[in-house]
Design a protein around this motif. Structure first.
Motif, PDB file in Angstrom:
ATOM      1  N   ARG A  57       0.838  -1.194   0.000  1.00 53.11           N
ATOM      2  CA  ARG A  57       0.000   0.000   0.000  1.00 53.11           C
ATOM      3  C   ARG A  57       0.874   1.247   0.000  1.00 53.11           C
ATOM      4  NH1 ARG A  57      -5.322  -1.264   1.328  1.00 53.11           N
ATOM      5  NH2 ARG A  57      -5.604  -3.396   2.078  1.00 53.11           N
ATOM      6  N   PRO A  58       0.387   2.352  -0.543  1.00 47.67           N
ATOM      7  CA  PRO A  58      -0.922   2.571  -1.155  1.00 47.67           C
ATOM      8  C   PRO A  58      -0.965   2.325  -2.668  1.00 47.67           C
ATOM      9  CG  PRO A  58       0.154   4.676  -0.874  1.00 47.67           C
ATOM     10  CD  PRO A  58       1.106   3.635  -0.353  1.00 47.67           C
ATOM     11  N   ASN A  59       0.042   1.627  -3.234  1.00 46.35           N
ATOM     12  CA  ASN A  59      -0.045   1.277  -4.656  1.00 46.35           C
ATOM     13  C   ASN A  59      -1.357   0.537  -4.906  1.00 46.35           C
ATOM     14  OD1 ASN A  59       2.660   2.065  -5.802  1.00 46.35           O
ATOM     15  ND2 ASN A  59       3.359   0.711  -4.158  1.00 46.35           N
ATOM     16  N   GLY A  60      -2.014   0.846  -6.012  1.00 45.08           N
ATOM     17  CA  GLY A  60      -3.270   0.180  -6.346  1.00 45.08           C
ATOM     18  C   GLY A  60      -4.491   0.726  -5.640  1.00 45.08           C
ATOM     19  N   ILE A  61      -4.348   1.827  -4.936  1.00 50.57           N
ATOM     20  CA  ILE A  61      -5.446   2.361  -4.130  1.00 50.57           C
ATOM     21  C   ILE A  61      -6.690   2.685  -4.966  1.00 50.57           C
ATOM     22  CG2 ILE A  61      -4.612   4.766  -4.264  1.00 50.57           C
ATOM     23  CD1 ILE A  61      -5.476   5.066  -1.312  1.00 50.57           C
ATOM     24  N   ASP A  62      -6.492   2.963  -6.258  1.00 52.39           N
ATOM     25  CA  ASP A  62      -7.624   3.272  -7.150  1.00 52.39           C
ATOM     26  C   ASP A  62      -7.894   2.164  -8.172  1.00 52.39           C
ATOM     27  OD1 ASP A  62      -8.129   5.949  -6.097  1.00 52.39           O
ATOM     28  OD2 ASP A  62      -6.183   6.456  -6.959  1.00 52.39           O
ATOM     29  N   PHE A  63      -7.329   0.991  -7.937  1.00 53.46           N
ATOM     30  CA  PHE A  63      -7.526  -0.119  -8.873  1.00 53.46           C
ATOM     31  C   PHE A  63      -8.814  -0.852  -8.492  1.00 53.46           C
ATOM     32  CE2 PHE A  63      -6.441  -4.396 -10.672  1.00 53.46           C
ATOM     33  CZ  PHE A  63      -6.300  -3.992 -11.994  1.00 53.46           C
ATOM     34  N   GLY A  72       0.665  -5.230  -7.417  1.00 59.84           N
ATOM     35  CA  GLY A  72       1.990  -5.287  -8.026  1.00 59.84           C
ATOM     36  C   GLY A  72       2.139  -4.308  -9.162  1.00 59.84           C
ATOM     37  N   ARG A  73       1.071  -3.536  -9.443  1.00 61.42           N
ATOM     38  CA  ARG A  73       1.152  -2.474 -10.450  1.00 61.42           C
ATOM     39  C   ARG A  73       1.806  -1.248  -9.811  1.00 61.42           C
ATOM     40  NH1 ARG A  73      -3.080  -5.678 -11.818  1.00 61.42           N
ATOM     41  NH2 ARG A  73      -3.645  -5.807 -14.038  1.00 61.42           N
ATOM     42  N   TYR A  74       2.706  -0.617 -10.559  1.00 58.37           N
ATOM     43  CA  TYR A  74       3.478   0.505 -10.034  1.00 58.37           C
ATOM     44  C   TYR A  74       2.745   1.831 -10.283  1.00 58.37           C
ATOM     45  CZ  TYR A  74       7.444  -2.748  -9.627  1.00 58.37           C
ATOM     46  OH  TYR A  74       8.280  -3.809  -9.298  1.00 58.37           O
ATOM     47  N   THR A  75       1.522   1.892  -9.846  1.00 62.05           N
ATOM     48  CA  THR A  75       0.732   3.111  -9.985  1.00 62.05           C
ATOM     49  C   THR A  75      -0.457   3.014  -9.043  1.00 62.05           C
ATOM     50  OG1 THR A  75      -0.370   4.572 -11.581  1.00 62.05           O
ATOM     51  CG2 THR A  75      -0.600   2.207 -11.955  1.00 62.05           C
ATOM     52  N   ASN A  76      -1.270   4.060  -8.999  1.00 57.30           N
ATOM     53  CA  ASN A  76      -2.422   4.048  -8.089  1.00 57.30           C
ATOM     54  C   ASN A  76      -3.614   3.286  -8.647  1.00 57.30           C
ATOM     55  OD1 ASN A  76      -2.428   6.406  -9.904  1.00 57.30           O
ATOM     56  ND2 ASN A  76      -4.387   6.901  -8.965  1.00 57.30           N
ATOM     57  N   GLY A  77      -3.617   3.030  -9.972  1.00 56.76           N
ATOM     58  CA  GLY A  77      -4.749   2.345 -10.584  1.00 56.76           C
ATOM     59  C   GLY A  77      -4.306   1.436 -11.699  1.00 56.76           C
ATOM     60  N   SER A 329      -5.731  12.459  -8.881  1.00 56.02           N
ATOM     61  CA  SER A 329      -6.037  12.746 -10.289  1.00 56.02           C
ATOM     62  C   SER A 329      -5.408  14.053 -10.761  1.00 56.02           C
ATOM     63  CB  SER A 329      -7.547  12.807 -10.493  1.00 56.02           C
ATOM     64  OG  SER A 329      -8.094  13.942  -9.843  1.00 56.02           O
ATOM     65  N   LYS A 330      -4.822  14.804  -9.847  1.00 57.51           N
ATOM     66  CA  LYS A 330      -4.230  16.094 -10.209  1.00 57.51           C
ATOM     67  C   LYS A 330      -2.715  16.021 -10.407  1.00 57.51           C
ATOM     68  CE  LYS A 330      -8.137  18.384  -9.902  1.00 57.51           C
ATOM     69  NZ  LYS A 330      -8.783  18.834 -11.149  1.00 57.51           N
ATOM     70  N   HIS A 331      -2.154  14.828 -10.249  1.00 60.26           N
ATOM     71  CA  HIS A 331      -0.707  14.641 -10.390  1.00 60.26           C
ATOM     72  C   HIS A 331      -0.394  13.828 -11.639  1.00 60.26           C
ATOM     73  CE1 HIS A 331       1.049  15.834  -6.325  1.00 60.26           C
ATOM     74  NE2 HIS A 331      -0.236  16.104  -6.233  1.00 60.26           N
ATOM     75  N   VAL A 332       0.520  14.306 -12.458  1.00 60.22           N
ATOM     76  CA  VAL A 332       0.974  13.527 -13.608  1.00 60.22           C
ATOM     77  C   VAL A 332       1.718  12.283 -13.124  1.00 60.22           C
ATOM     78  CG1 VAL A 332       2.544  13.503 -15.597  1.00 60.22           C
ATOM     79  CG2 VAL A 332       1.072  15.490 -15.188  1.00 60.22           C
ATOM     80  N   PHE A 333       2.512  12.429 -12.040  1.00 61.00           N
ATOM     81  CA  PHE A 333       3.312  11.314 -11.536  1.00 61.00           C
ATOM     82  C   PHE A 333       2.741  10.775 -10.229  1.00 61.00           C
ATOM     83  CE2 PHE A 333       6.319  13.356 -14.383  1.00 61.00           C
ATOM     84  CZ  PHE A 333       6.827  12.252 -15.067  1.00 61.00           C
ATOM     85  N   TRP A 334       2.574   9.454 -10.197  1.00 62.53           N
ATOM     86  CA  TRP A 334       2.119   8.785  -8.977  1.00 62.53           C
ATOM     87  C   TRP A 334       3.253   8.691  -7.964  1.00 62.53           C
ATOM     88  CZ3 TRP A 334      -0.920   7.312  -5.380  1.00 62.53           C
ATOM     89  CH2 TRP A 334      -0.652   6.202  -4.574  1.00 62.53           C
ATOM     90  N   ASP A 335       4.431   8.264  -8.414  1.00 61.99           N
ATOM     91  CA  ASP A 335       5.585   8.086  -7.534  1.00 61.99           C
ATOM     92  C   ASP A 335       6.809   8.701  -8.212  1.00 61.99           C
ATOM     93  OD1 ASP A 335       6.466   6.267  -9.435  1.00 61.99           O
ATOM     94  OD2 ASP A 335       6.128   4.481  -8.224  1.00 61.99           O
ATOM     95  N   PRO A 336       8.017   8.500  -7.684  1.00 58.60           N
ATOM     96  CA  PRO A 336       9.182   9.145  -8.310  1.00 58.60           C
ATOM     97  C   PRO A 336       9.466   8.748  -9.753  1.00 58.60           C
ATOM     98  CG  PRO A 336       9.701   8.500  -6.055  1.00 58.60           C
ATOM     99  CD  PRO A 336       8.360   7.912  -6.358  1.00 58.60           C
ATOM    100  N   TYR A 337       8.860   7.644 -10.220  1.00 55.77           N
ATOM    101  CA  TYR A 337       9.193   7.114 -11.542  1.00 55.77           C
ATOM    102  C   TYR A 337       8.007   6.963 -12.495  1.00 55.77           C
ATOM    103  CZ  TYR A 337      13.200   5.481  -8.780  1.00 55.77           C
ATOM    104  OH  TYR A 337      14.278   5.419  -7.946  1.00 55.77           O
ATOM    105  N   HIS A 338       6.811   6.728 -11.950  1.00 51.33           N
ATOM    106  CA  HIS A 338       5.697   6.234 -12.770  1.00 51.33           C
ATOM    107  C   HIS A 338       4.524   7.201 -12.831  1.00 51.33           C
ATOM    108  CE1 HIS A 338       7.831   2.723 -10.984  1.00 51.33           C
ATOM    109  NE2 HIS A 338       7.847   2.369 -12.259  1.00 51.33           N
ATOM    110  N   PRO A 339       3.855   7.257 -13.980  1.00 52.61           N
ATOM    111  CA  PRO A 339       2.678   8.131 -14.105  1.00 52.61           C
ATOM    112  C   PRO A 339       1.514   7.644 -13.245  1.00 52.61           C
ATOM    113  CG  PRO A 339       3.494   7.438 -16.271  1.00 52.61           C
ATOM    114  CD  PRO A 339       4.178   6.591 -15.253  1.00 52.61           C
ATOM    115  N   SER A 340       0.627   8.574 -12.943  1.00 54.61           N
ATOM    116  CA  SER A 340      -0.619   8.240 -12.251  1.00 54.61           C
ATOM    117  C   SER A 340      -1.591   7.596 -13.233  1.00 54.61           C
ATOM    118  CB  SER A 340      -1.247   9.515 -11.690  1.00 54.61           C
ATOM    119  OG  SER A 340      -1.611  10.389 -12.760  1.00 54.61           O
ATOM    120  N   GLU A 341      -2.656   6.992 -12.695  1.00 58.57           N
ATOM    121  CA  GLU A 341      -3.668   6.431 -13.588  1.00 58.57           C
ATOM    122  C   GLU A 341      -4.267   7.530 -14.463  1.00 58.57           C
ATOM    123  OE1 GLU A 341      -7.219   3.306 -13.075  1.00 58.57           O
ATOM    124  OE2 GLU A 341      -7.755   5.295 -12.361  1.00 58.57           O
ATOM    125  N   ALA A 342      -4.463   8.718 -13.918  1.00 58.88           N
ATOM    126  CA  ALA A 342      -5.043   9.819 -14.694  1.00 58.88           C
ATOM    127  C   ALA A 342      -4.173  10.131 -15.913  1.00 58.88           C
ATOM    128  CB  ALA A 342      -5.197  11.062 -13.814  1.00 58.88           C
TER     129      ALA A 342
END
Length: 370
Positions: A57-63, A72-77, A329-342
């Motif tokens: 957590r919190p990876n996958g919080i919007d999946f 195991g997905r490197y994003t929020n969704g 949904s207001k961030h292009v990047f979810w974490d230091p490397y990967h885009p957000s679901e948005a």
């Protein structure tokens, strides 16, 4: 008379239902085979002893499919691969190859071989201890290919691969970030190998693996080029850059590789009969989001939503102790490397229905219907 009319009506309705079914069948993607790195990993690294994992957590919080639990997905969704599959009518997400249930009917809709930390070259990602490089991913597809012969019969399996499946490869960023540009550890490599020589190795290796997939009946390919890796929060943070700056060397290497990738795909199109190679211009797409983020409803394209360290929360990956933004949904990047679901949604939709600025020589809807 009434009975004859009823029969004609029933017959007409039956024909309409059949035509509708045929039309719908033509508009569905039967299977999606996904190769690549953490941008499209759907959980393979969960089954490896590795330092690169996103099943916390919190990876996958919007999946939605997991009820907001990490997969195991490197994003929020959803990843770009998930969204593309959904939009093209794939009935189920491609199952991770290393998942225990990736057998029998479960593989019919496709398999995901992608691995966080993986690269085109075998040495890439060694800092994470374990990861699946592209060589291994293609080896694993060879196992799946034989399973399809057993599942459908040899003739139907061949047809299924050639006409009803898309093979997507999203890889290359780690070859720079976690190999050629790796702080401290890569200094020797950069002294002994020029960028030209390193990119030559990448392209030659990729050519071999794409040819192997072709020999196993893959015909519809989509290759993502390397995005603007000099602009991710991690690179901006460790290089102590201002908000509107990117790491020049990293982006130059990506651009150089992308030019060579375009040439490679043109060459393969000429030399592998019946194959179609589509290039997804991820670099241009993500750069557009970073440059004009406010136009797309984002408030920042520099700061990670989930992470810690430095001005852009760009050093420590997302985990239970990370700070997290209030509106993902207001961030292009979810974490230091990967885009957000948005951000992934915007990129995926351009690849599915966009024009040649971002996807060429055709978009993914056209590739599916080819």
């Amino acid at each position: 008379m009434a009975m004859a009319m009823d029969l004609r009506l029933s017959s007409t309705l039956a024909c309409l239902v059949l035509l509708f079914a045929i039309g719908n069948a033509a508009e569905e993607l039967a299977a999606s085979f996904v190769f690549g790195d953490s941008l499209v990993d759907a959980g393979n690294n969960n089954y490896l002893s590795t330092l690169s994992r996103a099943n916390i957590r919190p990876n996958g919080i919007d999946f939605k499919a997991s009820g907001g639990n990490p997969t195991g997905r490197y994003t929020n969704g959803r990843t770009i691969g998930d969204i593309i599959g959904e939009e093209l009518g794939q009935p189920n997400y491609s199952i991770p190859f290393l998942a225990p249930n990736s057998t029998g009917e479960a593989i019919r809709y496709g398999v995901n071989y992608a691995s966080g930390g993986g690269g085109i070259l075998n040495a890439t990602g060694r800092i994470f201890v374990n990861r699946l490089g592209l060589d291994v991913q293609v080896d694993y597809f060879n196992i799946t290919r034989k399973q399809f012969d057993q599942l459908l019969g040899a003739a139907k399996a061949k047809d299924y691969m050639m006409k009803k499946s898309i093979f997507s490869i999203t890889i290359g960023a780690n070859d720079f970030l976690n190999n050629y540009l790796l702080p401290v550890l890569s200094i020797g490599a950069r002294i002994s190998q020029t960028p030209d020589s390193f990119i030559d190795d990448m392209i030659n290796h990729l050519r071999d693996q794409l040819t192997r997939l072709y020999q196993m009946d893959a015909r519809k390919f989509v290759l993502g080029n390397v995005g603007p890796i000099g602009c991710i929060p991690y690179q901006k943070t460790i290089n102590q850059l201002a908000e509107n700056q990117c790491v020049d060397l990293a982006n130059k290497l990506a651009i150089q590789y992308n030019g060579r990738l375009k040439d490679l795909l043109a060459s393969l199109s000429e030399n592998l009969p019946g194959a179609t190679f589509v290039e997804a211009n991820v670099y241009a797409l993500v750069m557009e989001l970073i440059t004009n983020y406010d136009k797309y409803g984002f408030t920042t394209a520099t700061r990670a939503c989930c992470g810690n360290g430095g001005q852009f929360a760009g050093i420590i990956p997302c985990g239970p102790t990370s700070s997290m933004c209030t509106d993902r949904s207001k961030h292009v990047f979810w974490d230091p490397y990967h885009p957000s679901e948005a951000a992934n949604v915007i990129v995926a939709k351009q690849l599915i229905d966009g024009d040649e600025k971002y996807i060429s020589p055709m978009n993914l809807r056209q590739l599916r219907d080819l």
